[in-house]
Design a protein around this motif. Structure first.
Motif, short mmCIF file in Angstrom:
data_model
loop_
_atom_site.label_atom_id
_atom_site.label_comp_id
_atom_site.label_asym_id
_atom_site.label_seq_id
_atom_site.Cartn_x
_atom_site.Cartn_y
_atom_site.Cartn_z
N MET A 1 8.27 1.51 -4.82
CA MET A 1 8.45 1.23 -3.38
C MET A 1 7.16 1.77 -2.47
SD MET A 1 10.43 0.08 -1.15
CE MET A 1 11.40 0.27 0.31
N ILE A 2 6.94 3.28 -2.83
CA ILE A 2 5.96 4.00 -2.29
C ILE A 2 4.41 3.36 -2.48
CG2 ILE A 2 4.85 6.01 -2.16
CD1 ILE A 2 7.27 7.60 -2.58
N GLU A 3 4.23 3.12 -3.61
CA GLU A 3 2.97 2.34 -4.08
C GLU A 3 2.73 0.90 -3.27
OE1 GLU A 3 2.89 1.57 -8.14
OE2 GLU A 3 2.97 3.89 -8.76
N GLU A 4 3.89 -0.01 -3.08
CA GLU A 4 3.83 -1.05 -2.34
C GLU A 4 3.59 -0.67 -0.60
OE1 GLU A 4 7.72 -2.96 -2.76
OE2 GLU A 4 7.21 -3.46 -4.64
N ASP A 5 4.09 0.54 -0.12
CA ASP A 5 3.73 0.98 1.24
C ASP A 5 2.38 1.35 1.16
OD1 ASP A 5 6.33 0.59 1.73
OD2 ASP A 5 6.93 2.59 1.66
N ILE A 6 2.00 1.96 0.29
CA ILE A 6 0.51 2.37 0.38
C ILE A 6 -0.36 1.21 0.49
CG2 ILE A 6 -1.33 3.56 -0.94
CD1 ILE A 6 0.95 5.71 -1.76
N LEU A 7 -0.02 0.14 -0.41
CA LEU A 7 -0.80 -1.10 -0.70
C LEU A 7 -0.90 -1.78 0.89
CD1 LEU A 7 -2.29 -3.02 -2.14
CD2 LEU A 7 -0.45 -4.13 -2.84
N LEU A 8 0.19 -1.81 1.32
CA LEU A 8 0.39 -2.50 2.67
C LEU A 8 -0.29 -1.89 3.64
CD1 LEU A 8 1.81 -4.62 4.37
CD2 LEU A 8 3.56 -3.18 4.84
N ILE A 9 -0.38 -0.51 3.63
CA ILE A 9 -1.08 0.21 4.79
C ILE A 9 -2.72 0.12 4.62
CG2 ILE A 9 -1.96 2.77 5.35
CD1 ILE A 9 1.20 3.69 4.75
N ASN A 10 -2.97 -0.05 3.35
CA ASN A 10 -4.20 -0.33 3.01
C ASN A 10 -4.81 -1.50 3.41
OD1 ASN A 10 -5.01 2.30 1.86
ND2 ASN A 10 -4.63 1.40 -0.23
N VAL A 11 -4.01 -2.65 3.21
CA VAL A 11 -4.21 -4.01 3.69
C VAL A 11 -4.52 -4.11 5.28
CG1 VAL A 11 -3.37 -6.26 3.96
CG2 VAL A 11 -3.40 -4.95 1.71
N LEU A 12 -3.46 -3.44 5.87
CA LEU A 12 -3.58 -3.44 7.40
C LEU A 12 -4.69 -2.88 7.87
CD1 LEU A 12 0.40 -2.80 8.17
CD2 LEU A 12 -1.05 -4.82 8.30
N ASN B 1 -7.55 -2.52 6.36
CA ASN B 1 -8.59 -3.35 6.04
C ASN B 1 -8.83 -4.33 7.42
OD1 ASN B 1 -9.57 -1.77 3.87
ND2 ASN B 1 -8.48 -3.39 2.45
N ILE B 2 -7.48 -5.19 7.53
CA ILE B 2 -7.52 -6.06 8.60
C ILE B 2 -8.00 -5.64 9.87
CG2 ILE B 2 -5.97 -7.41 10.03
CD1 ILE B 2 -4.26 -8.06 7.30
N TYR B 3 -7.46 -4.12 10.03
CA TYR B 3 -7.73 -3.53 11.52
C TYR B 3 -9.39 -3.38 11.71
CZ TYR B 3 -8.33 0.06 15.11
OH TYR B 3 -8.63 0.63 16.15
N GLY B 4 -10.03 -3.05 10.61
CA GLY B 4 -11.55 -2.85 10.54
C GLY B 4 -12.24 -3.94 10.56
N LEU B 5 -11.66 -5.01 10.00
CA LEU B 5 -12.34 -6.29 9.93
C LEU B 5 -12.23 -7.04 11.42
CD1 LEU B 5 -13.87 -8.79 8.65
CD2 LEU B 5 -11.50 -9.52 8.11
N SER B 6 -10.94 -6.64 12.12
CA SER B 6 -10.78 -7.38 13.44
C SER B 6 -11.88 -6.51 14.35
CB SER B 6 -9.54 -6.98 14.00
OG SER B 6 -9.16 -5.88 14.12
#
Length: 70
Positions: A1-12, A14-19
């Protein structure tokens, strides 16, 4: 569960940086276009306001980025 949250935060993050990168790139191209238009004719009030606001926004973002990172 925590690893999935960390992965989601990293993806978000990256999307923020790209935007941010896309917005800055578009802003630079818009300022270049307005400079070209300014050489050809006088800018309208709206174009002149956008020219100033965009330049100020770029400078403020670069300044805040440098202050936060370094």
């Amino acid at each position: 569960m925590i690893e999935e949250d960390i992965l989601l935060i990293n993806v978000l993050e990256n999307i923020y940086g790209l935007s941010i990168a896309i917005l800055l790139l578009c802003s630079f191209f818009y300022v270049r276009q307005l400079k070209k238009t300014k050489r050809e004719r006088r800018l309208t009030n709206f174009e002149f306001a956008m020219y100033l606001i965009t330049q100020i926004a770029i400078v403020l973002w670069v300044g805040s980025f440098l202050l936060l990172r370094y």
